[in-house]
Motif scaffolding. Sequence first.
Motif, short mmCIF file in Angstrom:
data_model
loop_
_atom_site.label_atom_id
_atom_site.label_comp_id
_atom_site.label_asym_id
_atom_site.label_seq_id
_atom_site.Cartn_x
_atom_site.Cartn_y
_atom_site.Cartn_z
N PRO A 1 -6.16 7.14 0.40
CA PRO A 1 -5.95 7.40 1.82
C PRO A 1 -4.61 6.85 2.31
O PRO A 1 -4.11 5.85 1.79
N GLU A 2 -4.04 7.53 3.29
CA GLU A 2 -2.74 7.15 3.86
C GLU A 2 -2.75 5.71 4.36
O GLU A 2 -1.85 4.93 4.10
N GLU A 3 -3.80 5.38 5.11
CA GLU A 3 -3.94 4.03 5.65
C GLU A 3 -5.16 3.40 5.00
O GLU A 3 -6.15 4.07 4.75
N ALA A 4 -5.08 2.09 4.75
CA ALA A 4 -6.25 1.41 4.20
C ALA A 4 -6.37 0.04 4.84
O ALA A 4 -5.37 -0.62 5.11
N PHE B 1 -13.96 4.19 -2.52
CA PHE B 1 -12.60 3.69 -2.31
C PHE B 1 -12.17 2.79 -3.47
O PHE B 1 -11.06 2.91 -3.99
N LEU B 2 -13.06 1.89 -3.87
CA LEU B 2 -12.73 0.97 -4.98
C LEU B 2 -12.39 1.74 -6.26
O LEU B 2 -11.44 1.39 -6.97
N TRP C 1 0.82 -1.22 0.00
CA TRP C 1 0.00 0.00 0.00
C TRP C 1 0.85 1.27 0.00
O TRP C 1 0.59 2.21 -0.74
N LYS C 2 1.88 1.27 0.84
CA LYS C 2 2.74 2.46 0.95
C LYS C 2 3.39 2.76 -0.41
O LYS C 2 3.44 3.92 -0.83
N ALA C 3 3.85 1.73 -1.07
CA ALA C 3 4.50 1.93 -2.38
C ALA C 3 3.48 2.47 -3.39
O ALA C 3 3.82 3.32 -4.22
N LEU C 4 2.24 2.01 -3.30
CA LEU C 4 1.20 2.47 -4.24
C LEU C 4 0.85 3.94 -3.99
O LEU C 4 0.71 4.71 -4.94
N ILE C 5 0.72 4.32 -2.72
CA ILE C 5 0.42 5.73 -2.42
C ILE C 5 1.54 6.62 -2.93
O ILE C 5 1.30 7.62 -3.60
#
Lengths: 212, 122
Positions: free
Chosen positions: B66-69, B79-80, B50-54
Amino acid sequence: MKLKQLEGLLGGLQQFPQPKEELEQYPTGPHIASRMLFTAENSFEDVSNKVVADFGCGCGTLGVAAALLGAEHVLSIDIDPESLEIASVNAEELELDIDFIRSNVLELGWRGPIVDTVIMNPPFGTRKKGADMDFLSVALKVASQAVYSLHKTSTRDHVKRTALRSFNASSAEVICELRFDVPKMYKFHKKKEVDIAVDLWRFVPASHQRST
Amino acid sequence: MRLLTHNMLSSNIKGVVNGFPLRIEVEKVVEKTVEMNGEFLKKMFEKVDWKALIDASRAMGYTELPEEADSSMLDSDEFLNRFHHALLEIHLEEGALVCPETGRRFPVNKGIPNMLLHEDEV
């Protein structure tokens, strides 16, 4: 999509104008490519809604076939920039969204088990011994669900043994035997057309949850 | 190149311990609309970093993730849609992928990253 329809669309793809002998660039014909992907989808559900990688994609035939059958994300890899150029034109003409990467298949770095299925027509290793098995070794690490590949029928026992014992495949099955028509393209071809027997294989990697 | 592809590539240069994620240098981004597949996104949510995607989507100019998911958010269509857009619809057309450890640039031209290694990098 029907098999005939798939084969017809693949038959319209552009192929190598000047094949490179050292890379063993033999086009994957529409007959073989359509059967490989049609079987993967209809007998095993390994294509639609999946992440599919085409190793050594050449002009992109197998990846195009996967995208036509509903793969959600197709990633096609080749070392040769001219092949990639043709492959991306082939994808564009059919309005398919395919990602391409220029890399040596054996040297690319991967994170995580995201790829479900690897499809490939590897170099058979006639110019560089063992090239097809090197491809298979990497494919079985990258795929989490299945690997479809073509190997010469004359190497069947060796392929099976190596896949199961050395690469830890949990299964290695020949789906069918096909004739691979290789027209006379290279100087070292003596006959006008070489017809070699190849096996279409389906391999299942050791663990479905492994990360690489 | 989609960010889903970015999320599964890592730098494989000899001696590099953690080649993921590759930093993105952007010269040109293109967007291509594709149909959303909710089941596929739910499966991918378990697999992407997720972090890499953001970070990648921000580098590409998309800041709606969003920062956290967590997986409960998958029930939200909003969201989707955002996840779908970031993962599959934003393409790096021109630019580079950069090894996080060595700074080596892998150029991206016409959407195709050149990940070929030099002889001394293998």
